[in-house]
Design a protein around this motif. Structure first.
Motif, short mmCIF file in Angstrom:
data_model
loop_
_atom_site.label_atom_id
_atom_site.label_comp_id
_atom_site.label_asym_id
_atom_site.label_seq_id
_atom_site.Cartn_x
_atom_site.Cartn_y
_atom_site.Cartn_z
N THR A 36 9.31 8.09 33.87
CA THR A 36 10.63 8.01 34.52
C THR A 36 11.72 7.39 33.67
OG1 THR A 36 10.10 5.89 35.57
CG2 THR A 36 9.64 7.91 36.86
N GLU A 37 11.39 6.56 32.71
CA GLU A 37 12.42 5.91 31.89
C GLU A 37 12.76 6.80 30.70
OE1 GLU A 37 11.04 2.00 30.81
OE2 GLU A 37 10.97 1.35 32.91
N GLU A 42 11.39 10.05 25.99
CA GLU A 42 11.81 10.56 24.70
C GLU A 42 10.64 10.68 23.72
OE1 GLU A 42 15.44 9.86 21.59
OE2 GLU A 42 14.72 8.13 22.71
N ARG A 43 9.65 9.84 23.87
CA ARG A 43 8.51 9.85 22.95
C ARG A 43 7.68 11.12 23.08
NH1 ARG A 43 5.41 4.39 23.86
NH2 ARG A 43 5.29 5.31 25.93
N TRP A 44 7.71 11.77 24.27
CA TRP A 44 6.79 12.89 24.46
C TRP A 44 7.42 14.17 24.99
CZ3 TRP A 44 5.55 14.64 29.47
CH2 TRP A 44 5.96 13.82 30.52
N ILE A 45 8.63 14.12 25.57
CA ILE A 45 9.17 15.36 26.13
C ILE A 45 10.69 15.49 26.04
CG2 ILE A 45 9.28 14.51 28.51
CD1 ILE A 45 8.35 17.38 29.37
N GLY A 46 11.44 14.44 26.30
CA GLY A 46 12.89 14.55 26.27
C GLY A 46 13.57 13.33 26.87
N THR A 47 14.86 13.44 27.10
CA THR A 47 15.63 12.33 27.66
C THR A 47 16.47 12.80 28.83
OG1 THR A 47 17.47 12.76 26.14
CG2 THR A 47 15.81 11.16 25.42
N TRP A 48 16.86 11.84 29.66
CA TRP A 48 17.79 12.18 30.73
C TRP A 48 19.00 11.25 30.65
CZ3 TRP A 48 18.87 8.21 34.02
CH2 TRP A 48 17.90 7.23 34.23
N THR A 49 20.10 11.77 31.19
CA THR A 49 21.32 10.99 31.31
C THR A 49 21.84 11.12 32.73
OG1 THR A 49 22.69 12.86 30.58
CG2 THR A 49 21.98 11.29 28.88
N GLY A 50 22.68 10.19 33.11
CA GLY A 50 23.25 10.20 34.45
C GLY A 50 22.76 9.01 35.24
N LEU A 84 7.25 10.93 42.48
CA LEU A 84 8.52 11.48 42.02
C LEU A 84 8.47 12.98 42.25
CD1 LEU A 84 11.26 11.14 40.56
CD2 LEU A 84 10.03 11.57 38.41
N ARG A 85 9.47 13.50 42.93
CA ARG A 85 9.58 14.94 43.16
C ARG A 85 10.95 15.37 42.66
NH1 ARG A 85 8.04 15.20 48.31
NH2 ARG A 85 5.90 15.44 47.63
N ILE A 86 10.97 16.30 41.70
CA ILE A 86 12.21 16.78 41.10
C ILE A 86 12.22 18.30 41.05
CG2 ILE A 86 12.71 14.70 39.74
CD1 ILE A 86 11.31 16.00 37.37
N ASP A 87 13.42 18.87 41.11
CA ASP A 87 13.59 20.33 41.10
C ASP A 87 14.69 20.71 40.13
OD1 ASP A 87 11.87 20.24 43.28
OD2 ASP A 87 13.40 20.81 44.74
#
Length: 172
Positions: A36-37, A42-50, A84-87
């Motif tokens: 979630t952080e 970032e170490r394994w898949i990507g990053t989020w912003t917002g 965590l449920r995301i779409d």
């Protein structure tokens, strides 16, 4: 490393889903942070912003090359550190994901599921999630996620997921 596919089909309520599990010798809060952080993702898949309080974040993958556009992920449920449920719907398909965590005796199990929106995508998304979840395991065990080689997953795991797709596409 050539891995054995672990994904399986499950009926979840009224929908079909692919389901994967990974276990970690780590407390549930640590595994929750890893999924979630942004800095840990970032170490394994990507990053989020917002701001997740807005009900969505913008996610950018970092292991797919440099031309991958960001996707907006709606946060449908967030119950730290267990659910965590995301779409998201983007140029690559529909992503209805659920991450469930449980801890027992210092071992945390992550169960990730994706609703099957289109069976024709399973041959790619199945091996893809195997790859990314193994990158997560590498990151969390101190190994180098970059050492996880996509060529060990695709086409090696393709037939496993095509078989699941074929079973689902065939009326019973």
């Amino acid at each position: 490393m050539t891995a054995t596919p672990t994904g399986r089909h499950e009926r979840r309520g009224t929908t079909d889903a692919l389901v994967w599990e990974r276990t970690f010798r780590a407390p549930i809060d640590d595994v929750w942070a890893a999924v979630t952080e942004s800095e840990r993702l970032e170490r394994w898949i990507g990053t989020w912003t917002g701001d997740p309080a807005d009900g969505f974040v913008t996610f950018t993958m970092n292991a797919e090359g440099e031309d991958i556009p960001p996707s907006r992920y709606e946060i449908r449920a967030c119950e730290p550190p267990r659910l965590l449920r995301i779409d998201a719907v983007d140029d690559f398909g529909a992503w209805y994901l659920t991450l469930e965590l449980r801890e027992d005796a210092g071992v945390t199990t992550l169960t990730m599921s994706q609703v099957i929106d289109d069976v024709s995508t399973l041959e790619n998304t199945g091996p893809g999630w195997e790859y990314y979840l193994d990158r997560l395991v590498a990151a969390e065990t101190g190994a180098d996620p970059a050492a996880v080689d996509w060529d060990d997953y695709y086409p090696a795991m393709r037939d496993h997921y095509v078989a699941i797709a074929d079973r689902l596409a065939t009326p019973s």
